[in-house]
Enzyme design. Structure first.
Site, short mmCIF file in Angstrom:
data_model
loop_
_atom_site.label_atom_id
_atom_site.label_comp_id
_atom_site.label_asym_id
_atom_site.label_seq_id
_atom_site.Cartn_x
_atom_site.Cartn_y
_atom_site.Cartn_z
N SER A 140 0.86 -1.19 0.00
CA SER A 140 0.00 0.00 0.00
C SER A 140 0.89 1.23 0.00
CB SER A 140 -0.89 0.03 1.25
OG SER A 140 -1.53 1.29 1.37
N TYR A 178 -2.42 -0.86 10.26
CA TYR A 178 -2.42 -1.31 8.86
C TYR A 178 -1.16 -0.82 8.13
CZ TYR A 178 -3.92 -1.46 3.92
OH TYR A 178 -4.00 -1.67 2.57
P1 NDP Z 1 -11.51 -6.38 -0.50
O1 NDP Z 1 -11.84 -6.50 0.95
O2 NDP Z 1 -12.41 -5.61 -1.39
O3 NDP Z 1 -11.30 -7.84 -1.12
C1 NDP Z 1 -10.50 -8.74 -0.39
C2 NDP Z 1 -10.35 -10.06 -1.11
O4 NDP Z 1 -9.50 -10.88 -0.30
C3 NDP Z 1 -11.64 -10.82 -1.27
O5 NDP Z 1 -11.53 -11.63 -2.43
C4 NDP Z 1 -11.67 -11.69 -0.01
O6 NDP Z 1 -12.41 -12.88 -0.17
C5 NDP Z 1 -10.21 -12.02 0.15
N1 NDP Z 1 -9.85 -12.28 1.54
C6 NDP Z 1 -10.16 -11.58 2.65
N2 NDP Z 1 -9.66 -12.15 3.73
C7 NDP Z 1 -9.01 -13.26 3.29
C8 NDP Z 1 -8.30 -14.29 3.93
N3 NDP Z 1 -8.14 -14.33 5.27
N4 NDP Z 1 -7.76 -15.28 3.18
C9 NDP Z 1 -7.92 -15.29 1.84
N5 NDP Z 1 -8.59 -14.34 1.17
C10 NDP Z 1 -9.13 -13.34 1.90
O7 NDP Z 1 -10.02 -5.76 -0.53
P2 NDP Z 1 -9.26 -4.88 -1.65
O8 NDP Z 1 -9.44 -5.49 -2.97
O9 NDP Z 1 -9.58 -3.45 -1.44
O10 NDP Z 1 -7.74 -5.06 -1.16
C11 NDP Z 1 -6.90 -6.07 -1.68
C12 NDP Z 1 -5.47 -5.79 -1.24
O11 NDP Z 1 -5.09 -4.49 -1.67
C13 NDP Z 1 -5.25 -5.84 0.27
O12 NDP Z 1 -3.99 -6.39 0.55
C14 NDP Z 1 -5.27 -4.36 0.64
O13 NDP Z 1 -4.55 -4.10 1.83
C15 NDP Z 1 -4.60 -3.76 -0.57
N6 NDP Z 1 -4.87 -2.34 -0.76
C16 NDP Z 1 -6.13 -1.89 -1.01
C17 NDP Z 1 -6.37 -0.55 -1.20
C18 NDP Z 1 -7.72 0.03 -1.48
O14 NDP Z 1 -7.86 1.25 -1.43
N7 NDP Z 1 -8.73 -0.76 -1.76
C19 NDP Z 1 -5.25 0.43 -1.11
C20 NDP Z 1 -3.98 -0.15 -0.88
C21 NDP Z 1 -3.80 -1.48 -0.71
P3 NDP Z 1 -13.67 -13.25 0.79
O15 NDP Z 1 -14.79 -12.36 0.36
O16 NDP Z 1 -13.96 -14.68 0.52
O17 NDP Z 1 -13.22 -12.99 2.19
#
Ligand code: NDP
Length: 247
Positions: A142, A156
């Site tokens: 991030s 975070y």
């Molecule tokens: P979302 O919460 O929208 O999506 C998360 C995804 O990860 C879903 O597919 C979810 O599946 C899966 N997931 C959640 N927990 C677990 C777990 N314990 N094991 C396996 N899969 C899991 O997140 P984002 O797409 O926004 O974020 C994705 C990545 O990008 C993260 O690492 C986040 O920190 C990073 N990020 C995001 C930003 C943003 O602004 N959105 C900015 C900077 C970084 P399920 O529904 O089945 O739980």
């Protein structure tokens, strides 16, 4: 579209929604066979697989909590068995629990540490046992892992700082195999985790240079480039896609 990943196999953790789903679809569009993991939402995972298959690609969804080492081990082995090998790992599974640090509980701290750091360690270690030479390991860190402008993200941001140093450090251990390790650092991206509307979005949008949230496909495009053969000389790098947040 050029099939820069034709013949490659990729594993995207947390690939059922948000940034991970966009990455999985983009890598598949570029020619890779793709396995995704998810924790809870099987329907969304199935939708991603169906979308990839409808576009002529091959994909597989595996339920595996990234914070559970046995589940991660089984998921990597299942992906390799089903798709034949492993060339690209995208460590995308991660989460934030935005709130003032003094109000953050020990359970919340443990959750972000276990998923964002420990899960990334375990997944990477298992994947490296199967990964081909000249492979790609891509972390989704991030922009707050380098500089944080937003109160409420202390724990975070600390985990994403750890992601950054892990990627830099690991690049020096696997370079002899031609494997690159890079950290893609998104800024505010419109997902379920960080919706582009609402009180929480206003200060994040305000500190971008472009005065807007990013789209998941804008992160996926950078990941696809880093995964491609053209990016073979990029390693140990922190590549920020944040609309100028850290400018
Ligand atoms: P979302 O919460 O929208 O999506 C998360 C995804 O990860 C879903 O597919 C979810 O599946 C899966 N997931 C959640 N927990 C677990 C777990 N314990 N094991 C396996 N899969 C899991 O997140 P984002 O797409 O926004 O974020 C994705 C990545 O990008 C993260 O690492 C986040 O920190 C990073 N990020 C995001 C930003 C943003 O602004 N959105 C900015 C900077 C970084 P399920 O529904 O089945 O739980």
């Amino acid at each position: 579209m050029a099939q820069s990943l034709k013949g490659k196999v990729a594993l995207v953790t947390g690939g059922s929604r948000g940034i991970g789903a966009a990455i999985a679809k983009r890598l598949a569009a570029d020619g890779a066979r793709v396995a995704i993991t998810y924790a809870k939402d099987a329907n969304s995972a199935t939708d991603v697989v169906k979308a990839i298959e409808a576009a002529g690609g091959k994909a597989l969804a595996i339920q595996a909590d990234a914070a559970e080492p046995e589940a991660v081990q089984a998921a990597v082995e299942k992906a390799v068995a089903a798709l034949g090998k492993l060339d690209v790992l995208v460590n995308n599974a991660g989460t934030a629990i935005p709130k003032p640090f003094v109000d953050t509980t020990l359970e919340e701290m443990d959750h972000v540490i276990n998923l964002n750091i420990r899960g990334m360690f375990v997944t990477t270690k298992v994947a490296l046992q199967h990964m081909n030479d000249n492979g790609r390991i891509i972390m989704i860190g991030s922009c707050v892992g380098e500089r944080n402008l937003t109160p409420g993200l202390a724990a975070y941001a600390a985990t994403k700082g750890a992601v950054k140093m892990f990627a830099q450090s690991l690049s020096r251990e696997v370079g002899s195999r031609g494997i690159t390790v890079n950290n893609v650092q998104p800024g505010p991206i419109d997902t379920d985790l960080n919706p582009a509307s609402g009180d929480w979005a206003t200060p994040q949008k305000a500190v971008t240079a472009l005065n807007r949230y990013g789209h998941v496909d804008e992160v996926a495009a950078l990941v696809a480039f880093v995964a491609s053969p053209e990016a073979a000389y990029i390693t140990g790098a922190n590549l920020t896609v944040d609309g100028g947040t850290n400018a």
